[in-house]
Design an enzyme around this catalytic site. Structure first.
Site, PDB file in Angstrom:
ATOM      1  N   SER A  23       0.833  -1.212   0.000  1.00 28.71           N
ATOM      2  CA  SER A  23       0.000   0.000   0.000  1.00 28.71           C
ATOM      3  C   SER A  23       0.865   1.260   0.000  1.00 28.71           C
ATOM      4  O   SER A  23       0.338   2.367   0.099  1.00 28.71           O
ATOM      5  CB  SER A  23      -0.908   0.001   1.235  1.00 28.71           C
ATOM      6  OG  SER A  23      -0.157  -0.206   2.418  1.00 28.71           O
ATOM      7  N   ASN A 110      -2.053  -2.924  13.402  1.00 29.08           N
ATOM      8  CA  ASN A 110      -3.507  -2.703  13.339  1.00 29.08           C
ATOM      9  C   ASN A 110      -3.943  -1.475  14.142  1.00 29.08           C
ATOM     10  O   ASN A 110      -4.735  -0.670  13.667  1.00 29.08           O
ATOM     11  CB  ASN A 110      -4.250  -3.954  13.832  1.00 29.08           C
ATOM     12  CG  ASN A 110      -3.959  -5.151  12.952  1.00 29.08           C
ATOM     13  OD1 ASN A 110      -3.401  -5.005  11.863  1.00 29.08           O
ATOM     14  ND2 ASN A 110      -4.312  -6.339  13.418  1.00 29.08           N
ATOM     15  N   HIS A 156     -39.597  24.215 -10.293  1.00 31.10           N
ATOM     16  CA  HIS A 156     -39.687  23.396 -11.519  1.00 31.10           C
ATOM     17  C   HIS A 156     -38.909  24.036 -12.669  1.00 31.10           C
ATOM     18  O   HIS A 156     -39.235  23.831 -13.831  1.00 31.10           O
ATOM     19  CB  HIS A 156     -41.144  23.188 -11.954  1.00 31.10           C
ATOM     20  CG  HIS A 156     -42.053  22.739 -10.846  1.00 31.10           C
ATOM     21  ND1 HIS A 156     -42.304  21.419 -10.569  1.00 31.10           N
ATOM     22  CD2 HIS A 156     -42.736  23.449  -9.901  1.00 31.10           C
ATOM     23  CE1 HIS A 156     -43.137  21.339  -9.529  1.00 31.10           C
ATOM     24  NE2 HIS A 156     -43.394  22.560  -9.093  1.00 31.10           N
ATOM     25  N   SER A 277     -12.917  26.095 -26.849  1.00 33.43           N
ATOM     26  CA  SER A 277     -13.133  24.869 -27.622  1.00 33.43           C
ATOM     27  C   SER A 277     -12.069  24.781 -28.690  1.00 33.43           C
ATOM     28  O   SER A 277     -11.629  25.801 -29.228  1.00 33.43           O
ATOM     29  CB  SER A 277     -14.515  24.938 -28.265  1.00 33.43           C
ATOM     30  OG  SER A 277     -14.567  24.105 -29.400  1.00 33.43           O
ATOM     31  N   LYS A 283     -16.509  29.826 -28.401  1.00 33.59           N
ATOM     32  CA  LYS A 283     -16.964  29.237 -27.146  1.00 33.59           C
ATOM     33  C   LYS A 283     -16.141  29.603 -25.918  1.00 33.59           C
ATOM     34  O   LYS A 283     -14.933  29.741 -25.984  1.00 33.59           O
ATOM     35  CB  LYS A 283     -17.034  27.722 -27.279  1.00 33.59           C
ATOM     36  CG  LYS A 283     -18.107  27.338 -28.271  1.00 33.59           C
ATOM     37  CD  LYS A 283     -18.742  26.019 -28.011  1.00 33.59           C
ATOM     38  CE  LYS A 283     -19.384  25.895 -26.672  1.00 33.59           C
ATOM     39  NZ  LYS A 283     -19.684  24.495 -26.424  1.00 33.59           N
ATOM     40  N   ASN A 285     -16.273  27.918 -22.291  1.00 29.25           N
ATOM     41  CA  ASN A 285     -16.952  26.827 -21.580  1.00 29.25           C
ATOM     42  C   ASN A 285     -16.750  26.886 -20.065  1.00 29.25           C
ATOM     43  O   ASN A 285     -15.643  27.152 -19.608  1.00 29.25           O
ATOM     44  CB  ASN A 285     -16.440  25.479 -22.087  1.00 29.25           C
ATOM     45  CG  ASN A 285     -16.811  25.242 -23.535  1.00 29.25           C
ATOM     46  OD1 ASN A 285     -17.847  25.715 -24.000  1.00 29.25           O
ATOM     47  ND2 ASN A 285     -15.963  24.527 -24.249  1.00 29.25           N
ATOM     48  N   GLU A 290     -18.447  22.533 -14.299  1.00 26.63           N
ATOM     49  CA  GLU A 290     -18.847  21.220 -14.819  1.00 26.63           C
ATOM     50  C   GLU A 290     -18.053  20.107 -14.125  1.00 26.63           C
ATOM     51  O   GLU A 290     -18.590  19.072 -13.749  1.00 26.63           O
ATOM     52  CB  GLU A 290     -18.603  21.149 -16.324  1.00 26.63           C
ATOM     53  CG  GLU A 290     -19.601  21.969 -17.126  1.00 26.63           C
ATOM     54  CD  GLU A 290     -19.243  22.001 -18.604  1.00 26.63           C
ATOM     55  OE1 GLU A 290     -20.002  21.471 -19.402  1.00 26.63           O
ATOM     56  OE2 GLU A 290     -18.179  22.549 -18.962  1.00 26.63           O
ATOM     57  N   GLN A 322      -7.388  -2.437   4.167  1.00 24.94           N
ATOM     58  CA  GLN A 322      -6.401  -1.569   3.527  1.00 24.94           C
ATOM     59  C   GLN A 322      -7.050  -0.772   2.383  1.00 24.94           C
ATOM     60  O   GLN A 322      -6.561   0.276   1.982  1.00 24.94           O
ATOM     61  CB  GLN A 322      -5.249  -2.429   2.996  1.00 24.94           C
ATOM     62  CG  GLN A 322      -4.139  -1.654   2.337  1.00 24.94           C
ATOM     63  CD  GLN A 322      -2.901  -2.524   2.142  1.00 24.94           C
ATOM     64  OE1 GLN A 322      -2.221  -2.833   3.110  1.00 24.94           O
ATOM     65  NE2 GLN A 322      -2.636  -2.923   0.921  1.00 24.94           N
TER      66      GLN A 322
HETATM   67  N1  ARG Z   1      -1.138  -1.500   5.406  1.00 22.06           N
HETATM   68  C1  ARG Z   1      -2.065  -2.079   6.316  1.00 22.06           C
HETATM   69  C2  ARG Z   1      -3.415  -1.396   6.152  1.00 22.06           C
HETATM   70  O1  ARG Z   1      -3.433  -0.349   5.652  1.00 22.06           O
HETATM   71  C3  ARG Z   1      -1.606  -1.904   7.726  1.00 22.06           C
HETATM   72  C4  ARG Z   1      -2.161  -2.877   8.703  1.00 22.06           C
HETATM   73  C5  ARG Z   1      -1.630  -4.207   8.397  1.00 22.06           C
HETATM   74  N2  ARG Z   1      -1.982  -5.148   9.371  1.00 22.06           N
HETATM   75  C6  ARG Z   1      -1.886  -6.483   9.152  1.00 22.06           C
HETATM   76  N3  ARG Z   1      -2.248  -7.242  10.116  1.00 22.06           N
HETATM   77  N4  ARG Z   1      -1.456  -6.955   8.031  1.00 22.06           N
HETATM   78  O2  ARG Z   1      -4.445  -1.905   6.487  1.00 22.06           O
END
Ligand code: ARG
Length: 460
Positions: A23, A110, A156, A277, A283, A285, A290, A322
């Site tokens: 991540s 966690n 309306h 445009s 134009k 825009n 938008e 995650q």
């Molecule tokens: N990158 C993980 C998340 O965003 C961190 C927590 C990971 N915990 C685990 N038990 N693998 O959720």
């Protein structure tokens, strides 16, 4: 490369697995919060004598060095270390050696990640509240300049009754005021500390969660460790509030698009907020409103996405969670971008008061006022309504507006008419006559403006 959790493994992780589970390319946005959380945690560990004070100090110095490097943009994050937490822990090892391994005592990723996200959303929510206020200020400024600008009010999308343009704009001020209130209220729940929950069940170490909470300025601690590591409702709440806020932004954008069309010509957006445009040279825009309208869709999507991720998850942590991050970051960035553009766009738009006035004078939006006129002369409202319907029909057939109908013609419909009817039908009179609290009469709009200032200056 050896993993921080590599002890029970006999093989290297498959490269594709590393990439799939990592991540770091998005959660690096949590880097400073991750360090902030670790600093508080390690200070608490040292103070409680869970690790020696000199080790805590060494870790603190190491973390501060890494923090500095991150701010200066001097670090490179690695996919192999999966996420921001392990990337920083690895950097700490490189910085201070094996003592770095003591940082994670009595903690799990966690409760760590949950804490990071509380810290992050607390900071962002506070910043977004300020951005909402900037939009409110721009609205108030335009409203101030338009307390005498008449325009048709619609239901309306048909002309209904004339109103002040200031009144129309201020409607959005109050929507944003409630959005701001919702954001402020959500801070109460963001301000719960998860750290200390461990992986799911608490920890065997004699930690002091009150102290960590104090160091990180949290008002409360999650009283249940399972809840602490599983809860993402503070993020759901943020994206819900964001969705409502985007709905308001989208409706305002839609009106700005309509008003700046050739058909309305009520306002003109500043050139710096429009684009041209590639084929039609004439134009101009309204791309910005938008896109604001369009971006609303992705925030709703983020909300549905996270609700769906969470709905079937057993307690406690699951890797699915995650997936809470990208939608949250995207919502934050969409809100920041949208609000930052909206304020100067409103501020710099030109209001075409003549066009608005022309629209008000060439319609039947003063019809209700003839009915009210007859009511003050003693006719029951329902009867008056019926009669004015007939007068409107008569006027349409004779290609007149209500101010052009002669007194004889009026009298042929009812002897109650006198020549005072013409003053009543003037658009300005029609507006100012709506002097009930919250109405569009100028006196009420001035009261409303004052209330808006007071709210902005936090004196209620
Ligand atoms: N990158 C993980 C998340 O965003 C961190 C927590 C990971 N915990 C685990 N038990 N693998 O959720």
């Amino acid at each position: 490369m050896k993993k921080l959790w590599g002890g029970r493994f006999t093989k290297e992780t498959n490269k594709l697995v590393d990439e799939f589970t990592s991540s770091i390319h998005f959660d690096q946005r949590l880097a400073l919060e991750d360090i902030e959380g670790s600093l508080a945690h390690v200070q608490m560990l040292g103070e409680c004598g869970i690790i020696p004070a000199e080790d805590a100090d060494a870790i603190i110095i190491g973390l501060e060095k890494i923090e500095k490097k991150i701010i200066e943009g001097k670090v490179e994050f690695a996919v192999e270390h999966e996420d921001i937490h392990m990337n920083i822990e690895k950097m700490l090892h490189d910085e201070i050696g094996p003592v770095a391994g003591k940082l994670h005592t009595g903690r799990s990723r966690n409760d760590q990640v949950a804490t990071d996200m509380h810290l992050y959303l607390r900071r962002k929510t506070t910043e977004i509240i300020k951005l909402v206020e900037e939009v409110q200020k721009a609205i108030v400024r335009q409203a101030e300049e338009n307390v005498d600008t008449l325009m048709p009010g619609y239901t309306h999308l048909q002309r209904a009754q004339p109103i002040l343009f200031a009144h129309h704009l201020l409607a959005y001020f109050w929507m944003l005021e409630r959005d701001k209130e919702r954001l402020e209220d959500s801070l109460k729940r963001i301000n719960w500390l998860p750290l200390g929950a461990g992986a799911l069940a608490g920890t065997t170490f004699p930690i002091n969660r009150e102290r960590t909470a104090e160091l990180l300025h949290f008002d409360k601690m999650y009283p249940n460790s399972l809840d602490a590591v599983s809860d993402r409702d503070f993020i759901l709440e943020f994206i819900s509030i964001g969705s409502i806020l985007m709905t308001h932004i989208s409706r305002l954008s839609e009106e700005i698009i309509l008003w700046s069309s050739q058909e309305f010509q009520f306002i003109e957006l500043d050139d710096s907020f429009c684009t041209g445009s590639s084929i039609m040279p004439q134009k101009k825009n309204p791309d910005v409103p938008e896109l604001l309208r369009g971006k609303t869709g992705r925030v709703y999507g983020n909300l549905i996405g996270l609700l769906t991720v969470l709905k079937g998850l057993p307690l406690a942590y699951n890797k699915d969670m995650q997936e809470d991050k990208e939608g949250m970051f995207d919502t934050v960035e969409t809100l920041e971008g949208s609000l930052s553009l909206l304020a100067p766009m409103i501020d710099s738009m030109t209001v075409n008061q003549d066009k608005m006035y022309a629209a008000v004078s060439q319609d039947f939006s003063n019809a209700t006022d003839i009915a009210d006129y007859l009511v003050t002369k003693g006719l029951p409202f329902r009867q008056a309504h019926e009669l004015i319907g007939k007068i409107v029909l008569f006027a349409i057939e004779h290609q007149k507006f209500l101010l052009d109908v002669t007194l004889e013609e009026y009298k042929s419909f009812s002897p109650l008419f006198g020549d005072d009817i013409y003053a009543v039908l003037q658009p300005k009179h029609v507006v100012d006559a709506r002097n009930s609290y919250g109405g569009t009469g100028k006196q009420q709009v001035l009261i409303q403006l004052q209330l808006a200032y007071d709210n902005l200056n936090h004196k209620e």
